[in-house]
Design an enzyme around this catalytic site. Sequence first.
Site, mmCIF file in Angstrom:
data_model
loop_
_atom_site.group_PDB
_atom_site.id
_atom_site.type_symbol
_atom_site.label_atom_id
_atom_site.label_comp_id
_atom_site.label_asym_id
_atom_site.label_seq_id
_atom_site.Cartn_x
_atom_site.Cartn_y
_atom_site.Cartn_z
ATOM 1 C CB CYS A 70 -29.011 60.545 24.020
ATOM 2 S SG CYS A 70 -29.290 59.046 23.030
ATOM 3 C CG HIS A 269 -31.778 61.316 19.861
ATOM 4 N ND1 HIS A 269 -30.602 61.285 20.558
ATOM 5 C CD2 HIS A 269 -32.347 62.527 20.116
ATOM 6 C CE1 HIS A 269 -30.443 62.431 21.204
ATOM 7 N NE2 HIS A 269 -31.491 63.199 20.956
ATOM 8 C CG ASN A 294 -32.847 66.775 21.380
ATOM 9 O OD1 ASN A 294 -32.151 65.823 21.721
ATOM 10 N ND2 ASN A 294 -32.820 67.277 20.150
#
Length: 691
Positions: A70, A269, A294
């Site tokens: 990510c 995250h 996201n």
Amino acid sequence: MKEEGRSDSLFEDPDFPAEDTSLFCDRSTPVVRLQGSITWLRPQKICLAPTLFPDDINLAHSKQGLLGDCWFLCACSFLLKNKHLLNKVLVPDQPQWGDRRYRGSFKFCFWQHGCWTEVIVDDRLPCINSALCFSRCHSLSAFWVALLEKAYAKLHGSYERLWAGQVSEALVDLTGGLAERCSLRDCGSEVEQRAPQDSGQVRKRWLDLQHLHPVRNQCALSCSTNDSPEGYGTYFYKQVFFFFLFCLFVSHLMTCLTVTGACEPGQYHALTVMEWLDVDRMSGDKVQLLRIRNPWGRCCWGGVWIESGVGWNSVDPSYALELQSRATEGEFWLDEGEFLSQFNDITVGYPITDGGHLRSIYSGALLTHSHQLAGRWTRGHSAGGSRNSSSYGSNPKFWLRVCDKGEVVVSLLQQERRRNSEKFSQRCLQDNKNTKHQHYQAIALHMWKVDKKRFSLSRMLNKPPSASTHCHTYVREAVLHEELEPGHYLMIPSIYQPGLEARFLIRVFSSSPTTVSALKMPATSLPLPTEGEWETSNFQGLWVEGRTAGGSRNFLSHRQNPNFPFTLCDESTVTPEVNVRITLQQNRPDTDLLPIGFHIYKLSEGEPTQTVPKDEEPVASCVPHCYTQDVCLACRLPPGAYTIVPSTYQPDCSASFTLSLACRIHRKVVKSQERLGRTIQEISHISLMQS
């Protein structure tokens, strides 16, 4: 490992093949579960009409797959907002599928330690059930993200090496700029004062979100939650991964390649801040709203600003609908209060203009001047450790000259230590909780403002630095930001523990003119034996312009330099140890040093001792010439006649110098029963007291 859709006319990358070696490095992450399940397909075997970018730019954003990268995908989102940066990474006008020039390869460029590095990959991509298993675009027919991810994996050695990382590192690699990771929580001045100045812990600079207002629409912004105890959210990603596998093998619907279960931010995250607005309420006041993307491609927030949230009731209905329509798949809105309460850290990438200049994230000022210099910490020479160590002064040193008062940003970027796959795998199995600092040393940068003409290193190091990164941290790049007055500053980069080696790059960006140069280090001396007897002779000499200042061997006038003959007797052959040590010291202030060195020549029998042998190679040398007070050489020479020729690097540089010659003496041991009498002891005592 199977490969489908192979064409002999298409490029197949031999350096990053469609095999397990390109997928795995240490097999310490859940990616290893995919072994044996992956096929490598070209885009034309995945969809009917592949393209790099879709017509709708919103569908070009990345969607995370089975790889925990990510951090990399957040940096990719910034490229879509800046075409001039995207064109640097993905070379434009490359032949695509359906083009007669297409040969199955794509070219990318990444910024690595001071320069842009070209990476070429073929377009065979890892798939499960004929669909991409790692990152992809929201459009199933767009492949720029998957190909860029493959090129980045090749740069790192494998896909698995992309599992867990920092957004700041990816931003620098994709832009060549600067990025800082800051805390959104104010730790307070009391804690700041108690923190040890040279501790090995990681400490992030606190950043008031309001300081970013001048550049909030130009900089790259990414937010993240706290690190999990296992490091970088490993536990969380393991749970997600097993859910992925269940979806893959139970259903052939590849939409299951993103998380469909409910999960709010709680483990590590990284997400991207896409938009940051001041929104007028109907009551007359304002509220700051941030649109967050996201990488999983789904909304993971349930605050008051979700699509049906009560927050929108305070905004004009038409404007509320417009803002809600901007939130595409995987995006959501929240206000500043929610943002600060839910996220711990923010990564800020400095804006980069079309002309390549950085803009300060603190003031918005253009940093139009930039410099970079490479260096290294070498064990036994320049790896001096932190300020806690007595050897700190041996670290590499750099002069920074600030011409006018202005904003200066200095970064210390260390080169990553590549992991040995086999050894690292074994270490991970033994202790999977201690992998946080495998890649980097704990580094720091300190800076002192000095009067260059009256500069004394020892006195300077006893004073507090004018500016510093405060503590040593396990990061790839440490950034120092200050408003500096005109003058000279000495910068010293260091690793916390003495003796640790690494390469680094010093980068300086400033709003006013600056210059950066390395302070030359003295030549490294060989270790000398402490036992034995030495006979030392000292000689005074002069380099005189036009007469005895002949310069180095690069110049024909080298033979004009002063020379100092000496002879080694046969008795020196009884030992293979070092038998000569020579020190050359120039008699000049530290602020006006010349580069000095010397050569030792063997004299033939009958040759004049005051003449440098013509066309003769030296038997030993103390080079390269160094800007330092003294240089030293220890060596072993066979018996014979020699001469020492000291020199400056350039001819016609006048200076005085001192040459010290120490020769080892070997005496026969004589056994004796003599003892020192009381009178000798008293005389020795008196001499000691008087000295």
